[in-house]
Design a protein around this motif. Structure first.
Motif, PDB file in Angstrom:
ATOM      1  N   TYR A 112       0.825  -1.202   0.000  1.00  0.00           N
ATOM      2  CA  TYR A 112       0.000   0.000   0.000  1.00  0.00           C
ATOM      3  C   TYR A 112       0.860   1.253   0.000  1.00  0.00           C
ATOM      4  O   TYR A 112       2.058   1.210   0.264  1.00  0.00           O
ATOM      5  CB  TYR A 112      -0.952   0.002   1.200  1.00  0.00           C
ATOM      6  CG  TYR A 112      -0.284  -0.116   2.551  1.00  0.00           C
ATOM      7  CD1 TYR A 112      -0.101   1.000   3.361  1.00  0.00           C
ATOM      8  CD2 TYR A 112       0.165  -1.344   3.036  1.00  0.00           C
ATOM      9  CE1 TYR A 112       0.502   0.892   4.606  1.00  0.00           C
ATOM     10  CE2 TYR A 112       0.768  -1.462   4.278  1.00  0.00           C
ATOM     11  CZ  TYR A 112       0.936  -0.343   5.058  1.00  0.00           C
ATOM     12  OH  TYR A 112       1.538  -0.445   6.285  1.00  0.00           O
ATOM     13  N   ASP A 113       0.222   2.372  -0.319  1.00  0.00           N
ATOM     14  CA  ASP A 113       0.864   3.678  -0.253  1.00  0.00           C
ATOM     15  C   ASP A 113       0.261   4.446   0.906  1.00  0.00           C
ATOM     16  O   ASP A 113      -0.931   4.325   1.189  1.00  0.00           O
ATOM     17  CB  ASP A 113       0.621   4.479  -1.536  1.00  0.00           C
ATOM     18  CG  ASP A 113       1.342   3.880  -2.725  1.00  0.00           C
ATOM     19  OD1 ASP A 113       2.559   3.662  -2.622  1.00  0.00           O
ATOM     20  OD2 ASP A 113       0.686   3.631  -3.758  1.00  0.00           O
ATOM     21  N   VAL A 114       1.094   5.223   1.574  1.00  0.00           N
ATOM     22  CA  VAL A 114       0.617   6.145   2.603  1.00  0.00           C
ATOM     23  C   VAL A 114       0.926   7.538   2.081  1.00  0.00           C
ATOM     24  O   VAL A 114       2.083   7.852   1.779  1.00  0.00           O
ATOM     25  CB  VAL A 114       1.307   5.913   3.965  1.00  0.00           C
ATOM     26  CG1 VAL A 114       0.729   6.859   5.013  1.00  0.00           C
ATOM     27  CG2 VAL A 114       1.173   4.468   4.405  1.00  0.00           C
ATOM     28  N   ILE A 115      -0.115   8.341   1.961  1.00  0.00           N
ATOM     29  CA  ILE A 115       0.069   9.704   1.484  1.00  0.00           C
ATOM     30  C   ILE A 115      -0.501  10.659   2.522  1.00  0.00           C
ATOM     31  O   ILE A 115      -1.430  10.314   3.248  1.00  0.00           O
ATOM     32  CB  ILE A 115      -0.604   9.943   0.113  1.00  0.00           C
ATOM     33  CG1 ILE A 115      -2.106   9.703   0.200  1.00  0.00           C
ATOM     34  CG2 ILE A 115       0.037   9.083  -0.956  1.00  0.00           C
ATOM     35  CD1 ILE A 115      -2.860  10.123  -1.043  1.00  0.00           C
ATOM     36  N   GLY A 116       0.090  11.831   2.620  1.00  0.00           N
ATOM     37  CA  GLY A 116      -0.422  12.794   3.581  1.00  0.00           C
ATOM     38  C   GLY A 116       0.453  14.001   3.707  1.00  0.00           C
ATOM     39  O   GLY A 116       1.377  14.218   2.918  1.00  0.00           O
ATOM     40  N   LEU A 117       0.153  14.779   4.706  1.00  0.00           N
ATOM     41  CA  LEU A 117       0.902  15.977   5.017  1.00  0.00           C
ATOM     42  C   LEU A 117       1.592  15.740   6.350  1.00  0.00           C
ATOM     43  O   LEU A 117       0.940  15.543   7.375  1.00  0.00           O
ATOM     44  CB  LEU A 117      -0.048  17.179   5.110  1.00  0.00           C
ATOM     45  CG  LEU A 117       0.566  18.551   5.196  1.00  0.00           C
ATOM     46  CD1 LEU A 117       1.390  18.842   3.935  1.00  0.00           C
ATOM     47  CD2 LEU A 117      -0.531  19.594   5.339  1.00  0.00           C
ATOM     48  N   LYS A 118       2.917  15.722   6.331  1.00  0.00           N
ATOM     49  CA  LYS A 118       3.698  15.450   7.533  1.00  0.00           C
ATOM     50  C   LYS A 118       4.043  16.755   8.233  1.00  0.00           C
ATOM     51  O   LYS A 118       4.407  17.729   7.590  1.00  0.00           O
ATOM     52  CB  LYS A 118       4.970  14.702   7.135  1.00  0.00           C
ATOM     53  CG  LYS A 118       5.756  14.151   8.292  1.00  0.00           C
ATOM     54  CD  LYS A 118       6.896  13.311   7.765  1.00  0.00           C
ATOM     55  CE  LYS A 118       7.637  12.657   8.895  1.00  0.00           C
ATOM     56  NZ  LYS A 118       8.702  11.795   8.412  1.00  0.00           N
ATOM     57  N   ARG A 126       4.267  17.475   2.038  1.00  0.00           N
ATOM     58  CA  ARG A 126       3.456  16.437   1.418  1.00  0.00           C
ATOM     59  C   ARG A 126       4.353  15.228   1.159  1.00  0.00           C
ATOM     60  O   ARG A 126       5.496  15.371   0.747  1.00  0.00           O
ATOM     61  CB  ARG A 126       2.863  16.965   0.124  1.00  0.00           C
ATOM     62  CG  ARG A 126       2.034  16.035  -0.650  1.00  0.00           C
ATOM     63  CD  ARG A 126       0.616  15.786  -0.254  1.00  0.00           C
ATOM     64  NE  ARG A 126      -0.134  16.836   0.367  1.00  0.00           N
ATOM     65  CZ  ARG A 126      -1.123  16.587   1.213  1.00  0.00           C
ATOM     66  NH1 ARG A 126      -1.441  15.362   1.533  1.00  0.00           N
ATOM     67  NH2 ARG A 126      -1.800  17.560   1.755  1.00  0.00           N
ATOM     68  N   TYR A 127       3.863  14.014   1.459  1.00  0.00           N
ATOM     69  CA  TYR A 127       4.683  12.829   1.244  1.00  0.00           C
ATOM     70  C   TYR A 127       3.844  11.679   0.687  1.00  0.00           C
ATOM     71  O   TYR A 127       2.626  11.674   0.755  1.00  0.00           O
ATOM     72  CB  TYR A 127       5.371  12.388   2.538  1.00  0.00           C
ATOM     73  CG  TYR A 127       4.408  11.796   3.551  1.00  0.00           C
ATOM     74  CD1 TYR A 127       4.214  10.420   3.622  1.00  0.00           C
ATOM     75  CD2 TYR A 127       3.687  12.606   4.410  1.00  0.00           C
ATOM     76  CE1 TYR A 127       3.317   9.878   4.529  1.00  0.00           C
ATOM     77  CE2 TYR A 127       2.801  12.071   5.317  1.00  0.00           C
ATOM     78  CZ  TYR A 127       2.615  10.717   5.378  1.00  0.00           C
ATOM     79  OH  TYR A 127       1.729  10.180   6.257  1.00  0.00           O
TER      80      TYR A 127
END
Length: 159
Positions: A112-118, A126-127
């Motif tokens: 899976y991918d984890v996307i978000g704002l760190k 954004r990562y």
């Protein structure tokens, strides 16, 4: 003779009726693969909802949880609580996008991918990071082990 035959028939009928009433219906066979699939689907739904309480409830008391993201091993629901509490704190808008699932009923592998704002409070970055988790599922349909690997080469910073 006729009354003896009739009495025997009544007794035989009563015995058969009693035997039929006391038999337990057969329990349907447990489909471990379907149970594991549902557990992991729920797990990722809870991750996306940031539902810490539900996630923690999925882990067995002695579950071993490891990840390439941190050192050491966390154990059980308390360990899961610490890990996911921190993960949700660091990235409060993280989304977990499942790509592939391999399910062998007691082991489920998820890419899976984890996307978000760190680190949103400090301007945020954004990562997008690629991960793979291997879940071991026990007989009570709880996660008894989880090993998560992140691909550092697939970690992208950017806007």
């Amino acid at each position: 003779m006729r009354s003896t035959l009739r009495s025997t028939a009544y007794i035989l009928f009563a015995a058969l009726a009693f035997a039929a009433c006391t038999q337990q219906p057969e329990k349907p066979a447990v489909d471990k693969k379907a149970q594991s699939e549902t557990l992991i689907q729920e797990h990722f739904r809870y991750l996306n909802d940031h539902d810490l309480k539900s996630i923690v409830g999925q882990y067995a008391l002695k579950a071993n949880i490891t990840s390439s993201d941190w050192k050491g091993m966390a154990t059980g629901p308390e360990g899961a609580d610490q890990i996911f509490h921190l993960e949700f704190y660091v990235s409060p808008d993280a989304k977990y996008l499942v790509d592939k699932v391999i399910n062998t009923d007691s082991t489920v592998i998820v890419e899976y991918d984890v996307i978000g704002l760190k680190d949103k409070t400090n301007g945020g970055v954004r990562y997008d990071v690629r991960k793979c988790s291997i879940f071991r599922i026990d007989d009570k349909n709880k996660i008894s082990g989880e090993a998560t690997y992140a691909n550092a080469m697939a970690y992208h910073n950017g806007n």
